[in-house]
Design a protein around this motif. Structure first.
Motif, PDB file in Angstrom:
ATOM      1  N   LYS A   3       1.010  -0.985  -0.261  1.00 18.45           N
ATOM      2  CA  LYS A   3       0.153  -0.137  -0.147  1.00 18.45           C
ATOM      3  C   LYS A   3       0.892   1.635  -0.311  1.00 18.45           C
ATOM      4  CE  LYS A   3      -4.024  -1.919   2.414  1.00 18.45           C
ATOM      5  NZ  LYS A   3      -4.910  -2.101   3.002  1.00 18.45           N
ATOM      6  N   ILE A   4       1.934   1.022   0.952  1.00 17.96           N
ATOM      7  CA  ILE A   4       3.104   2.199   0.824  1.00 17.96           C
ATOM      8  C   ILE A   4       3.482   3.039  -0.573  1.00 17.96           C
ATOM      9  CG2 ILE A   4       2.663   2.649   3.393  1.00 17.96           C
ATOM     10  CD1 ILE A   4       5.686   1.947   3.438  1.00 17.96           C
ATOM     11  N   ILE A   5       4.009   1.726  -1.118  1.00 23.73           N
ATOM     12  CA  ILE A   5       5.118   1.386  -2.075  1.00 23.73           C
ATOM     13  C   ILE A   5       3.416   1.991  -3.423  1.00 23.73           C
ATOM     14  CG2 ILE A   5       5.856   0.160  -4.167  1.00 23.73           C
ATOM     15  CD1 ILE A   5       6.959  -1.269  -1.851  1.00 23.73           C
ATOM     16  N   ARG A   6       2.204   2.015  -3.720  1.00 22.22           N
ATOM     17  CA  ARG A   6       1.408   1.800  -4.084  1.00 22.22           C
ATOM     18  C   ARG A   6       1.362   3.532  -4.745  1.00 22.22           C
ATOM     19  NH1 ARG A   6      -4.349  -0.555  -4.461  1.00 22.22           N
ATOM     20  NH2 ARG A   6      -5.385   1.408  -4.005  1.00 22.22           N
ATOM     21  N   ALA A   7       0.947   4.159  -3.833  1.00 24.32           N
ATOM     22  CA  ALA A   7       1.281   5.142  -2.542  1.00 24.32           C
ATOM     23  C   ALA A   7       2.493   6.620  -3.011  1.00 24.32           C
ATOM     24  CB  ALA A   7       0.169   5.608  -1.029  1.00 24.32           C
ATOM     25  N   ALA A   8       3.383   6.060  -2.547  1.00 21.04           N
ATOM     26  CA  ALA A   8       4.918   6.503  -2.928  1.00 21.04           C
ATOM     27  C   ALA A   8       4.308   6.412  -4.654  1.00 21.04           C
ATOM     28  CB  ALA A   8       5.623   5.950  -2.137  1.00 21.04           C
ATOM     29  N   TYR A   9       4.795   5.663  -4.858  1.00 19.60           N
ATOM     30  CA  TYR A   9       4.695   5.513  -6.743  1.00 19.60           C
ATOM     31  C   TYR A   9       3.494   6.352  -7.382  1.00 19.60           C
ATOM     32  CZ  TYR A   9       5.218   3.080 -11.525  1.00 19.60           C
ATOM     33  OH  TYR A   9       5.731   3.267 -12.996  1.00 19.60           O
ATOM     34  N   ALA A  10       2.449   6.634  -7.231  1.00 28.85           N
ATOM     35  CA  ALA A  10       1.515   7.215  -8.010  1.00 28.85           C
ATOM     36  C   ALA A  10       1.585   8.637  -7.162  1.00 28.85           C
ATOM     37  CB  ALA A  10      -0.191   6.907  -7.073  1.00 28.85           C
TER      38      ALA A  10
END
Lengths: 97, 490
Positions: free
Chosen positions: B465-472
């Motif tokens: 979840k944090i990887i997805r938010a950071a990537y976006a």
């Protein structure tokens, strides 16, 4: 300062920590420790009478495995790190007598 | 563009299609280290000959098809508290100035199996105790964005090396923010994984219940790729956790639609620098524009995290560092009278000021008469802090806030006032106490040109979840800047 660290306490902590502090270092350590303990005393504002202590983030239990050597003989490399060595052993000051 | 400007995954691709060789790539980074390390002091040990030898070996394995992963042939740097067999591992201390580990840490071994090429070992605060990398026996590391400022710490060398393009990615360790805070100060990306995700085998222990190894790189994709490689269940670490969801790169999706993001009000109190505040809130707005549901909430107990952390970390440190006694390895004093005097003198001469300060405090809070009042109280506070996070993660996917209250302070302004330095850890330490994953991503620069980091915190095992938010957020595109492109370092 709410916390007062005495000379005796600093000497006692030095024994526990196996550290030999100079006079100047001792005075500094007293001041630092008093300041930190005052700060840590903030935790007393919290009611923890019904709270269990948490030493790890997750439930931990002992993990066992068979006692089998997998990494071979590392004695030569281990000895290479010894501050003093003698006859294939680590040399340390006399402990008894 | 010079080879050193590419990300780890870009370099891996170039090596795979034979556009560049492993040796050329390693040589480019060795040249960068030669040029820039006198400014940044990121590295403690670099053995050029060994690096090039290893590069040739990896090239053969790529050529014969035995190595084909995304990091095959890619150079890396490793923090100097992570053991590397036969390569000096000093922990930034006089105590281990000559120490040659007899085995390699599991995280490094995993990377070597994936074909990564170790360039060298990076500078750090002694035994990872510090927030500036000034408390190193090998001299302070300096921030590539402005050499008069600190890199942050304790993984300051690992973060400065990535920022100054002396390596494409590195490993750090995080006990109370030691990956995330210097990542923020150096304008790079760093992840502290959920406790137990990366084996601690071969990591020289500081606070065993808090320590985790994690990746530092130019962007989120590289961090996810490295994390995927270093995460493993390891019999040699009894706190290692068996997980099945380690395909972190599958979370590199430019999609935060419907994601619930909470911003703790308490993280935006008076202690926060106004420019950091503005940049982080602007980043939150970007995630909102991209479809996330962003709202404020009360996390609670925030001010108790730092005192609880320092009690627990110092207690664990005093126990872990008892092994450095001058007997089997490490520094032994020259002259002494008997065994106990040898112990005391070796330790007093081998450890620096900050390490001694924390060992003393740790010994005190564990001593009879004070154990209940300090150590046990801190462990109970830890339970309460975890409960606050549990409540938050029942509602939110991700918690968003600043990584640190300010940008990098000037060199020489922190160590004289340790209390002030400890308070700088306010947003990072609770993550370690609760075992959570956290990431720091660059989200702007202040008026002095120093980088600002945003921290995203996830629930346990929710790295994706944090990887997805950071990537976006990263895909929104404005903050990928380098100190080289800005002319801060040549």
């Amino acid at each position: 300062m709410a916390n007062m660290i005495s000379d005796e306490t600093i000497a006692y902590v030095g024994i526990l920590a196996k550290l030999e502090l100079s006079g100047e270092e001792k005075e500094r350590a007293k001041k630092d420790m008093e300041e930190m303990l005052d700060y840590m005393d903030q935790l007393n504002e919290l009611d923890t009478s019904d709270t269990e202590p948490m030493s790890h983030a997750f439930f931990m239990q002992n993990v066992f495995r068979k006692d089998v050597v997998t990494n071979g003989d590392g004695s030569k490399d281990t000895l290479a790190n010894a501050p003093e060595k003698k006859d294939g052993g680590i040399k340390a000051p006399k402990t008894i007598g | 563009m010079s080879l050193t400007g590419f990300t780890a995954l870009e370099l891996g691709k170039k090596i795979k299609v034979r556009e560049v060789s492993v040796k050329e790539t390693a040589a480019a980074f060795l040249a960068a280290i030669r040029n820039r390390d006198q400014t940044t002091n990121s590295f403690i040990t670099v053995d050029e000959e060994q690096v090039l030898k290893r590069a040739e070996l990896v090239q053969t394995q790529i050529d014969n098809g035995s190595l084909c992963g995304p990091l095959a042939g890619v150079p890396m740097a490793v923090k100097d508290n992570i053991c590397t067999k036969g390569i000096k591992t000093t922990c930034g201390s006089k105590m281990l100035d000559q120490f040659l580990p007899t085995y390699t840490a599991e995280a490094v071994r995993n990377l070597e199996c994936a074909g990564a090429v170790l360039l060298g070992k990076t500078n750090m605060d002694e035994f990872a105790m510090g927030s500036t990398t000034e408390a190193s026996y090998y001299g302070a590391a300096r921030n590539p964005w402005n050499e008069r400022h600190v890199t942050g710490g304790s993984s300051g060398g690992s973060c400065a090396a990535v920022a100054a393009e002396e390596c494409p990615f590195s490993l750090g360790s995080d006990t109370g923010g030691s990956i995330r805070q210097p990542s923020s100060f150096c304008g790079v990306t760093g992840i502290k994984p959920t406790y137990g995700t990366v084996s601690r085998y071969g990591l020289i222990a500081y606070g065993s219940s808090l320590d985790q190894i994690g990746p530092i790189a130019k962007n989120v994709s590289d961090c996810a790729a490295v994390l995927e490689v270093i995460s493993s269940w390891d019999q040699k670490d009894s706190t290692s956790i068996q997980r099945r969801d380690l395909d972190f790169t599958s979370a590199l999706l430019d999609d935060v639609a419907g994601m619930k993001i909470g911003i703790p009000r308490d993280y935006f109190d008076d202690g926060l620098d106004a420019e950091v505040r503005a940049a982080v809130l602007e980043a939150a707005d970007i995630l909102k524009e991209r479809g996330a549901q962003v709202e404020w909430f009360d996390l609670g107990l925030v001010k108790y995290a730092v005192p609880a952390y320092y009690v627990i970390a110092c207690a664990e440190a005093s126990s872990n560092l008892a092994r450095f006694d001058g007997v089997k390895y490490g520094y032994r004093t020259g002259e002494y009278e008997g065994l106990h005097h040898m112990y005391k003198k070796s330790r007093s001469e081998g450890f620096g000021l900050e390490v001694k300060r924390r060992i003393m405090l740790g010994s005190f809070v564990l001593s009879s008469g004070y154990y209940d009042a300090y150590y046990l109280k801190a462990l109970k506070t830890r339970t309460l802090l975890k409960q606050e996070f549990d409540k938050a993660f029942a509602i939110y996917d991700v918690i968003l806030g600043p990584t640190a209250p300010s940008t990098a302070p000037a060199l020489g302004s922190s160590l004289e006032d340790p209390m002030k330095m400890y308070l700088g850890d306010i947003y990072t330490v609770s993550v370690n106490l609760a075992g959570l994953p956290g990431i720091s991503v660059p989200c702007g620069t202040d008026s002095k040109g120093l980088p600002i980091g945003m921290q995203l915190i996830g629930d346990c095992f929710q790295e994706k979840k944090i990887i997805r938010a950071a990537y976006a957020f990263e895909q929104s595109g404005t903050y990928r800047r380098s100190p080289l492109a800005c002319g801060a370092i040549e």
